[in-house]
Design an enzyme around this catalytic site. Sequence first.
Site, mmCIF file in Angstrom:
data_model
loop_
_atom_site.group_PDB
_atom_site.id
_atom_site.type_symbol
_atom_site.label_atom_id
_atom_site.label_comp_id
_atom_site.label_asym_id
_atom_site.label_seq_id
_atom_site.Cartn_x
_atom_site.Cartn_y
_atom_site.Cartn_z
ATOM 1 N N TYR A 118 1.029 3.995 -3.046
ATOM 2 C CA TYR A 118 0.634 5.368 -2.748
ATOM 3 C C TYR A 118 1.757 6.339 -3.122
ATOM 4 O O TYR A 118 1.518 7.404 -3.703
ATOM 5 C CB TYR A 118 0.297 5.484 -1.258
ATOM 6 C CG TYR A 118 -0.252 6.828 -0.833
ATOM 7 C CD1 TYR A 118 -1.480 7.285 -1.292
ATOM 8 C CD2 TYR A 118 0.466 7.637 0.048
ATOM 9 C CE1 TYR A 118 -1.986 8.514 -0.892
ATOM 10 C CE2 TYR A 118 -0.033 8.862 0.459
ATOM 11 C CZ TYR A 118 -1.253 9.304 -0.015
ATOM 12 O OH TYR A 118 -1.740 10.525 0.387
ATOM 13 N N ASP A 165 -6.119 -0.359 0.265
ATOM 14 C CA ASP A 165 -6.651 0.785 0.996
ATOM 15 C C ASP A 165 -8.092 0.493 1.411
ATOM 16 O O ASP A 165 -8.929 0.124 0.583
ATOM 17 C CB ASP A 165 -6.608 2.026 0.099
ATOM 18 C CG ASP A 165 -7.126 3.257 0.812
ATOM 19 O OD1 ASP A 165 -6.334 3.917 1.485
ATOM 20 O OD2 ASP A 165 -8.338 3.551 0.688
ATOM 21 N N TRP A 189 0.831 -1.206 0.000
ATOM 22 C CA TRP A 189 0.000 0.000 0.000
ATOM 23 C C TRP A 189 0.863 1.253 0.000
ATOM 24 O O TRP A 189 0.639 2.179 -0.787
ATOM 25 C CB TRP A 189 -0.923 0.021 1.224
ATOM 26 C CG TRP A 189 -1.835 1.217 1.221
ATOM 27 C CD1 TRP A 189 -3.077 1.291 0.680
ATOM 28 C CD2 TRP A 189 -1.548 2.517 1.764
ATOM 29 N NE1 TRP A 189 -3.596 2.566 0.844
ATOM 30 C CE2 TRP A 189 -2.675 3.336 1.502
ATOM 31 C CE3 TRP A 189 -0.460 3.071 2.429
ATOM 32 C CZ2 TRP A 189 -2.741 4.669 1.898
ATOM 33 C CZ3 TRP A 189 -0.512 4.413 2.819
ATOM 34 C CH2 TRP A 189 -1.647 5.190 2.555
#
Length: 307
Positions: free
Chosen positions: A239, A255, A235
């Site tokens: 990101y 997410d 994640w």
Amino acid sequence: MQQVAGLPVDEIELPYRAPFDWQRMLRFYAGRSSAAVETVEDGCYIRTLDWQGDSGLLRVRDDAQRGCLIARVEGVASRHLPALRDKLMGMFDLYTDPLEVRDGLSADPWLQRLWSLAPGLRIPGAWSAFELVVRTIVGQQVSVKAATTITGRLVQRAGRPVEGPSHAGAAWLFPTPAALAGADLDLIGMPTKRVAALQHFAKAVADGLVIDLGESSHPAALRQALLALPGIGPWTVEYVAMRAWRDTDAWPGTDLVLMQAIARQHPTLLKPAQQVAVSEAWRPWRAYAAMHLWNELADQAGTQRGG
């Protein structure tokens, strides 16, 4: 270059292709700012910066009539503003053609509807990949507001006050990797393991780990380098790929907000592995799909969620 109150000041225009949604971009930044380093006020993005040893204060505002953002740097760093043009264009996602995004997402009626509700939505970038990774590690398993508070503490523990122009909400320079690696972070408000992961990452960068996208680096290699570090998972990497490396196909699929949004739309798809099949249809614009899903919830709730 001008001078205001004896300080050098320079401005530059950053053109964009309409539609461009500056207010939603500011909303995103406002909820995820590095406290004491950057802030949003009166329709303006403001942050301290240090470039090649010169510090300054950056202010960016929209000029819709001219179809551009106006970037203004006050202080000695203003002499670097022309050289920072490309960096700023990327940071505010100004190279993107919103109609290409529309065409890329239009095969899915759901995403087509979301695009039509916010056609000027862009992906807010980051001034520094290092700063973004730090902010993202701090934000693991805490609210966006809590992450901002803790980041502010980090800044005042390991950063330094800016010399020259400043703003009440942006008066500090973000810590260097070496400073953060060696800082005393006791009682900072983070679990011990997360502090260790944060300082391990900072030391790796201080020792030469490359995390900025450039001519000699590639997103795949950058992903592998970050994933090899303790406390950094897929994640976080995706990101960072969205916001720092400008990867239009980055997909932070684990997410929670994205998972809940997809599950509401497709009730039989509850696990990330199942939801990947849906996201495959959004390639190579999955990062924009993520932004539209986060934005829909932010519009509905009037708050910052996701990212």
